[in-house]
Design an enzyme around this catalytic site. Structure first.
Site, PDB file in Angstrom:
ATOM      1  N   LYS A 223     -20.097  43.600 -23.585  1.00 47.79           N
ATOM      2  CA  LYS A 223     -19.716  44.032 -24.926  1.00 47.79           C
ATOM      3  C   LYS A 223     -18.549  43.189 -25.447  1.00 47.79           C
ATOM      4  CE  LYS A 223     -16.438  47.510 -23.265  1.00 47.79           C
ATOM      5  NZ  LYS A 223     -15.990  48.912 -23.344  1.00 47.79           N
TER       6      LYS A 223
ATOM      7  N   ARG B 163     -14.349  61.411 -25.019  1.00 46.91           N
ATOM      8  CA  ARG B 163     -14.799  60.507 -26.085  1.00 46.91           C
ATOM      9  C   ARG B 163     -16.271  60.836 -26.353  1.00 46.91           C
ATOM     10  NH1 ARG B 163     -12.871  54.512 -24.290  1.00 46.91           N
ATOM     11  NH2 ARG B 163     -14.920  54.741 -23.341  1.00 46.91           N
TER      12      ARG B 163
ATOM     13  N   TYR C 231       9.816  32.645 -38.761  1.00 47.27           N
ATOM     14  CA  TYR C 231      10.160  33.649 -39.759  1.00 47.27           C
ATOM     15  C   TYR C 231      11.274  34.577 -39.279  1.00 47.27           C
ATOM     16  CZ  TYR C 231       5.845  32.343 -42.171  1.00 47.27           C
ATOM     17  OH  TYR C 231       4.857  31.658 -42.831  1.00 47.27           O
TER      18      TYR C 231
ATOM     19  N   MET D   4       0.891  33.234 -38.142  1.00 44.00           N
ATOM     20  CA  MET D   4      -0.555  33.373 -38.211  1.00 44.00           C
ATOM     21  C   MET D   4      -1.302  32.254 -37.490  1.00 44.00           C
ATOM     22  SD  MET D   4      -3.034  33.748 -41.548  1.00 44.00           S
ATOM     23  CE  MET D   4      -2.264  35.312 -42.049  1.00 44.00           C
TER      24      MET D   4
END
Length: 400
Positions: free
Chosen positions: A49, A147, A281, A329
């Site tokens: 998966k 779940r 940043y 990013m």
């Protein structure tokens, strides 16, 4: 493939901005190591998966089958159907269905489909009538994870309805299964409690007339440490990729496993800066003295966790460095401590660790997360470069 760029093992990876090298020989070795922990009557499902936990679903699926896995497991039906579209014909089970999902396509693709509730049984039975053939379904029991899965109080109704649908030729009940909540925590009381509930729910279903091909509850940590949970099938996910399900259980080496993915990048820029220079940043990092900075062209858009700002380890120029300042990013910076380095030098974020590089577990600690997330989140801008795609023949004439 599901959105990941592939580069064949026969092609050079030189010139790539970044690359995630996937060693399929290591993966095959991990599958064999996991199989060795089960009895001769227990099959192994390779869980592929989430694009095989970021490693590339189709190449990994084929390698796992080469190594003796007989089942493949996916979360969504769309992942399972992609395996069929790639020509893979092994048993494939998928377990995360929502109303309106492609049940009929799943039936026609010979998938084993998990059913946890009456709505799902109704939808799959209706799809079977449309397809003119029975659906293969596996009933999931909620033994305590909370779940997906059917609660014990609702189990009799689901079992009875599934048997009625089977009598009507709409389904074949091929399995009974569940999932552990805390198998990665050695000795947790829920492990034995869930096993007891699973035994009870399986016994009820079998007494009612269900004749499953497989009963299964063991995930990677249970495969490694809870042999009484192996039943007919184990589902190995993260361990197959050479990552320990939990540091408390042991290192990959403790279990004979080897990490499969190595993430690296080419240093894009090296420059001298004075002491007190802000980096990235917010200027959360300032150089303590005159130094050299190296720019690594990977960022949170590629899956590098921003939470690892100022902490993420990288092997550059033969030494461990730390992310200097915030991960952006598309890039982050490392402080090279004044060491000279040429642009294009290799920066290794993580790998098996045997060449001195950090591991995915090191990054998980730096980002306060788990290694599963580190490998799975590596994004589609990072090409997968496959090594050892074909099994080698050993000197004794047997496959590797």
């Amino acid at each position: 493939m599901t959105g990941k760029t592939q580069t064949s093992a026969t092609h050079t990876s030189a010139g790539l901005r970044a690359r995630a090298e996937v060693d399929l020989a290591a993966l095959r070795g991990n599958v064999r190591a996991l199989r060795s922990r089960t009895g001769p009557g227990t099959a192994l499902m390779a869980v592929v998966k989430s694009d095989a936990y970021g490693h590339g679903m189709v190449p990994v699926a084929r390698a796992a089958l080469d190594a003796g896995a007989t089942w493949l497991g996916t979360a969504t039906p769309h992942e399972a159907l992609a395996l069929r579209a790639a020509g893979i014909r092994s048993r494939v089970m998928c377990w995360l269905w929502t109303p309106g999902d492609p049940w009929r396509e799943g039936i026609e693709a010979d998938l084993d489909m998990s059913v946890s509730a009456m709505w799902a049984l109704r939808e799959v039975a209706a799809a079977a009538r449309e397809a003119g053939r029975p659906a293969r379904i596996q009933l999931k029991a909620d033994t305590g994870l909370g779940r997906n899965g059917c609660q014990p109080a609702d189990w009799p109704e689901l079992v009875a309805a599934a048997l009625a649908a089977q009598d009507a030729g709409e389904v074949d009940v091929t399995g009974l299964w569940s999932h552990f909540a805390c198998a990665d925590e050695p000795g947790h009381p829920s492990i034995a409690a869930q096993l007891d509930v699973f035994h009870e729910m399986v016994a009820y279903a079998e007494k009612a007339g269900v004749r499953p091909e497989v009963r299964h509850i063991a995930n990677s940590p249970a495969t490694l440490t809870v042999p009484e949970s192996h039943f007919d099938l184990v589902r190995t996910g993260i361990a197959m990729y050479g990552i320990s399900p939990s540091p408390e259980l042991g290192t990959p080496q403790d279990f004979g496993l080897r990490p499969v993915m190595t993430l690296s990048a080419s240093v894009a820029l090296v420059k001298r800066v004075p002491g007190g220079h802000g980096v990235s940043y917010g200027h959360h990092y300032r150089t303590p003295e005159e130094t050299t900075l190296g720019l690594i062209p990977l960022g949170y858009a590629d899956g590098i966790p921003r939470h690892a700002s100022d902490r993420g380890p990288v092997l550059v120029g033969g030494a461990w460095r730390r992310v200097a300042g915030r991960v952006a990013m598309d890039q982050f910076v490392v402080d090279l401590g004044g060491d000279p380095l040429e642009p294009g030098a290799q920066a290794v974020l993580f790998g098996p660790g045997d060449q001195g590089e950090p591991t995915a577990e090191d990054w998980a600690r730096a980002a306060d997360t788990i290694a599963y997330e580190i490998v799975t989140r590596i994004g589609s801008r990072v090409p997968r470069v496959y090594r050892n795609e074909r099994p080698e023949e050993r000197l004794d004439g047997r496959p590797e």
